[in-house]
Write an enzyme that holds these catalytic residues in place. Structure first.
Site, PDB file in Angstrom:
ATOM      1  N   HIS A 191       0.842  -1.218   0.000  1.00 57.89           N
ATOM      2  CA  HIS A 191       0.000   0.000   0.000  1.00 57.89           C
ATOM      3  C   HIS A 191       0.870   1.259   0.000  1.00 57.89           C
ATOM      4  CE1 HIS A 191      -3.773  -2.209   1.376  1.00 57.89           C
ATOM      5  NE2 HIS A 191      -2.802  -3.075   1.617  1.00 57.89           N
ATOM      6  N   SER A 321      17.708  16.731 -17.874  1.00 58.14           N
ATOM      7  CA  SER A 321      16.884  17.930 -17.949  1.00 58.14           C
ATOM      8  C   SER A 321      17.445  18.950 -18.920  1.00 58.14           C
ATOM      9  CB  SER A 321      16.797  18.551 -16.547  1.00 58.14           C
ATOM     10  OG  SER A 321      16.216  19.821 -16.617  1.00 58.14           O
ATOM     11  N   LYS A 327      20.942  16.666 -13.406  1.00 56.55           N
ATOM     12  CA  LYS A 327      19.810  15.798 -13.139  1.00 56.55           C
ATOM     13  C   LYS A 327      19.872  14.590 -14.098  1.00 56.55           C
ATOM     14  CE  LYS A 327      14.922  16.528 -12.087  1.00 56.55           C
ATOM     15  NZ  LYS A 327      14.239  15.464 -12.786  1.00 56.55           N
ATOM     16  N   GLU A 334      11.260   4.872 -18.025  1.00 59.52           N
ATOM     17  CA  GLU A 334      10.137   5.710 -18.511  1.00 59.52           C
ATOM     18  C   GLU A 334       9.699   5.260 -19.907  1.00 59.52           C
ATOM     19  OE1 GLU A 334      11.606   9.762 -16.161  1.00 59.52           O
ATOM     20  OE2 GLU A 334      12.008   9.530 -18.282  1.00 59.52           O
TER      21      GLU A 334
END
Ligand SMILES: N[C@@H](CC(=O)O)C(=O)O
Length: 470
Positions: A191, A321, A327, A334
């Protein structure tokens, strides 16, 4: 008939068309190009290969059975071989969204083969009196039996060339990480809340098992693709075919692709039912759903570096980025998620197309052909890229893993059998409110002694998997 300025005139039942003499397709393809300027998507190379293999097998069988001349058969086979080896691939030009059943793409294949066969015979393109796309290349065939066979062959080739090798690679990469990370204890999460501790290595081992199960399911589903309706011609009755033809083409195709194939006991049934494609697509979708889950997990576990889990580090493969320096984003995971969603979408469209058959034919086959083969190939390419560019390079952050495991309130679960669920729940609540550790509270309350507690709260023991053979 050739004109002076390098055009030829081709005729069909609707009229004439002026075609540049450099192209190998003919009048029916030209009409389809005009009729279907839809997506710009051209037939997948694996689908073209499947059609060419069918045309090669049918030419051999028809020549052997005396239905076309030896000379014609040989020239069609040679033309097919040349294209299979990479020539004239730009001649397959009809949009994926085209005439129902795939007649336009099918005629494109027949025309290119006829024109190349004519050249090989020393003749000129368009002289269909000598080699005809319909009468010779397509002898004893119909779109209605060729296209469902091409989807079967294309599916089998795509699985063999792309998805199965990729799955093997991913399974091996995950098994290697399972061994490398076996001793690393981390917090389980259910959860998305703290749960009992697990081993990082076991998370990877579980994924390897999940992928192996999918490989088995897909292999089982693909068995149905081996049963061919080729030889049924237009409606499954085999009209215009030699009685031996359907058995011989199945044998020849089997030799050509190096996999077992057989002629169906009832040709009409396998020509009109899309069930085998739904079954394979469904099993591919099933894989995509678990793979999406795994790629989401990878992103969660890699989240941070300062504000997230950072239990693992996915290999940085490119600056993440356009504006935030330094980054690195989990780009391979993805991409994987997006491909999985696309595969699920293709499967949905296949399900709709499959139920839209009428009487002897399902005319939605071009969509099924594209979606199924594309699904297998993009998922295969994705899994291969994910393995090479991400899975093999994953590193663990054992300190971060242990930190979360030690801090997890769910460790009280181990106290259940010693102090009871209610006492354990009260300890967990107080720990959260006061910031005191579970250990400290149990000792303060005199619920257990120190030695016993150390044994019960041992993370290594708690995260041990049961012996599967015990
Ligand atoms: N699909 C076509 C047959 C074919 O192209 O061979 C029809 O049933 O009209």
């Amino acid at each position: 008939m050739s004109t002076a300025d390098n055009f030829r005139i081709e005729k069909d039942s609707m009229g004439e068309w002026q075609i540049p003499d450099t192209v190998y397709y003919g009048i029916q393809t030209c009409r389809a190009i005009e009729n279907f300027p839809i997506s710009g998507l051209k037939p997948l190379p694996t689908y073209v290969d499947a059609c060419l293999l069918i045309k090669k097998a049918t030419a051999i069988a028809n020549a052997e059975l005396g239905c076309i001349s030896e000379e014609l058969g040989q020239s069609i086979v040679q033309a097919a071989d040349e294209i299979l080896q990479g020539q004239l691939r730009d001649q397959f030009v009809v949009d994926v969204y085209q005439a129902g059943a795939g007649t336009s793409h099918h005629m494109n294949v027949n025309e290119v083969l006829a024109n190349r066969a004519l050249e090989l015979l020393g003749d000129r393109k368009g002289n269909y009196g000598r080699v005809s796309p319909n009468d010779h290349v397509n002898y004893g065939q119909s779109t209605n039996d060729v296209i469902p066979t091409a989807i079967r062959i294309g599916g089998l080739l795509a699985l063999d060339r792309t998805l199965f090798p990729a799955l093997k690679k991913a399974i091996a990469a995950m098994e290697a990480k399972a061994i490398a990370f076996q001793e690393i204890v981390k917090s389980g999460r259910t959860h998305l809340q703290d749960a009992v501790p697990v081993r990082l290595g076991e998370s990877f081992r579980a994924w390897a098992y999940i992928l192996r199960d999918h490989e088995r399911r897909i292999t089982t589903a693909a068995e149905d693709l081996r049963v061919l309706g080729l030889g049924g011609s237009a409606a499954g009755t085999g009209m215009n075919t030699h009685p031996q033809y359907r058995f011989r083409v199945a044998e020849l195709l089997s030799e050509l692709i190096g996999q077992p194939l057989r002629s169906a006991p009832h040709l009409m049934a396998v020509m009109q039912s899309m069930a085998p494609f739904v079954n394979v697509s469904g099993s591919i979708r099933n894989l995509a759903q678990d793979l999406a889950k795994i790629s989401h997990d990878l992103r969660l576990m890699d989240s941070g570096p300062k504000t997230g889990f950072k239990e693992i580090q996915l290999p940085p493969v490119q600056p993440g980025s356009s504006i935030m320096p330094g980054k690195y984003n989990p780009v391979m995971a993805e991409m994987t998620s997006m491909v999985c969603f696309q595969v699920m979408g293709y499967d949905q469209a296949i399900a709709l197309a499959a139920q839209a058959g009428q009487l002897e034919l399902n005319v939605m086959m071009p969509l099924i052909a594209y979606n199924l083969i594309q699904s297998i190939e993009i998922l295969g390419n994705t899994i291969a890229a994910l393995s090479d560019r991400c899975l093999v390079g994953i590193e663990a952050n054992p300190d971060r893993c242990l930190h979360y495991a030690e801090g997890s309130l769910a460790l009280v679960t181990a106290l259940n059998t010693h102090i009871g669920y209610l006492n354990a729940a009260a300890i967990a609540k107080e720990s959260l409110e006061t910031g005191k550790s579970l250990r400290q509270l149990v000792l303060e309350k005199g619920l257990m002694d120190e030695a016993q507690l150390a044994e019960v709260l041992d993370l290594e023991t708690m995260s041990q998997m049961p012996n599967p053979t015990a």
